[in-house]
Design an enzyme around this catalytic site. Structure first.
Site, PDB file in Angstrom:
ATOM      1  N   ASP A  29      -2.034  -4.683   1.235  1.00  0.00           N
ATOM      2  CA  ASP A  29      -0.665  -4.990   0.853  1.00  0.00           C
ATOM      3  C   ASP A  29       0.184  -4.950   2.129  1.00  0.00           C
ATOM      4  O   ASP A  29      -0.229  -4.361   3.136  1.00  0.00           O
ATOM      5  CB  ASP A  29      -0.186  -3.953  -0.164  1.00  0.00           C
ATOM      6  CG  ASP A  29       1.286  -4.098  -0.492  1.00  0.00           C
ATOM      7  OD1 ASP A  29       1.694  -5.205  -0.861  1.00  0.00           O
ATOM      8  OD2 ASP A  29       2.014  -3.096  -0.356  1.00  0.00           O
ATOM      9  N   ASP A  83       4.319  -4.789   2.335  1.00  0.00           N
ATOM     10  CA  ASP A  83       5.511  -3.942   2.283  1.00  0.00           C
ATOM     11  C   ASP A  83       5.173  -2.556   1.733  1.00  0.00           C
ATOM     12  O   ASP A  83       4.615  -2.427   0.636  1.00  0.00           O
ATOM     13  CB  ASP A  83       6.582  -4.602   1.409  1.00  0.00           C
ATOM     14  CG  ASP A  83       7.009  -5.943   1.971  1.00  0.00           C
ATOM     15  OD1 ASP A  83       7.804  -5.945   2.920  1.00  0.00           O
ATOM     16  OD2 ASP A  83       6.536  -6.977   1.475  1.00  0.00           O
TER      17      ASP A  83
END
Length: 218
Positions: A9, A11
């Site tokens: 991922d 953020d």
């Protein structure tokens, strides 16, 4: 944990973009008379269009599209303070050094993700999965299934590194082993997560035949 590739991922996992995200969405919430807390409780790990549909039920697709483009423009241009999280750059460089494939799989769009990767001075990913490439965003498994496919591995061979509930749910639904970084206390299926970290600096990566061995630094 053993794997052949990694799916990260972006953020909250590799970069700290929280001030920008919360500024964009708090401005939006106030302009619509929506509770800022309710918005913050919902948005993390999800595609922006999913959040807009949630908070604007009954809005036309034209209206939703206009709101989406305004948010995207703000988040792609407002990168002051966006930085790599501790250990992120060193970890990605280590994977490149060991020739272990990795990808970034984000709920953000290509303009936003690209701007933040540059702002954080992250190594460029060979594979970047963004919102435009999947029909269903996290917590559905589509993005992580596509990321594994693009790396050329089965989902079970790819470790997902995530911080958000929606992303962890997506990874588990895809059949990927999961390393969670500072996950919320109320994260469901936490017992199915392979490792829980407070920082990427805790990870040790070693090359093994056909892949990588992942362990925690004591």
């Amino acid at each position: 944990m053993l794997c052949r590739g990694f799916l990260f991922d972006l953020d909250g996992t590799l970069i700290d973009s929280l001030p920008v995200v919360e500024l964009a969405w708090s401005n939006w919430a106030k302009s619509k008379g929506v509770s800022v807390k309710d918005v913050f409780d919902f948005i993390h790990g999800k595609q922006a269009i999913t959040s807009l549909r949630h908070f604007m039920p009954g809005a036309s697709e034209e209206t939703l599209r206009a709101e989406f483009l305004a948010l995207e423009k703000f988040e792609a241009e407002c990168i002051d303070g966006v930085t790599a999280l501790p250990g992120a750059v060193a970890l990605l460089n280590r994977l490149n050094e060991l020739d272990i494939p990795w990808a970034i799989v984000t709920s953000g769009t290509m303009p936003v993700a690209s701007a933040r990767i540059r702002a954080g001075n992250l190594p460029a990913p060979a594979v970047l999965i963004t919102a435009e490439q999947v029909a269903r965003g996290k917590p559905q498994p589509d993005a992580y299934l596509l990321g594994a496919e693009k790396l050329g591995f089965a989902p079970r061979e790819c470790i997902v590194v995530e911080d958000a509930i929606a992303g962890i749910q997506a990874a588990l639904a895809a059949g990927c082993p999961v390393i969670a970084v500072n996950p919320p206390a109320q994260t469901p299926q936490k017992d199915a997560v392979g490792m829980l970290l407070t920082s990427l600096e805790q990870l040790r990566i070693e090359r093994e035949a056909g892949g990588a061995r992942v362990s925690l630094i004591a």
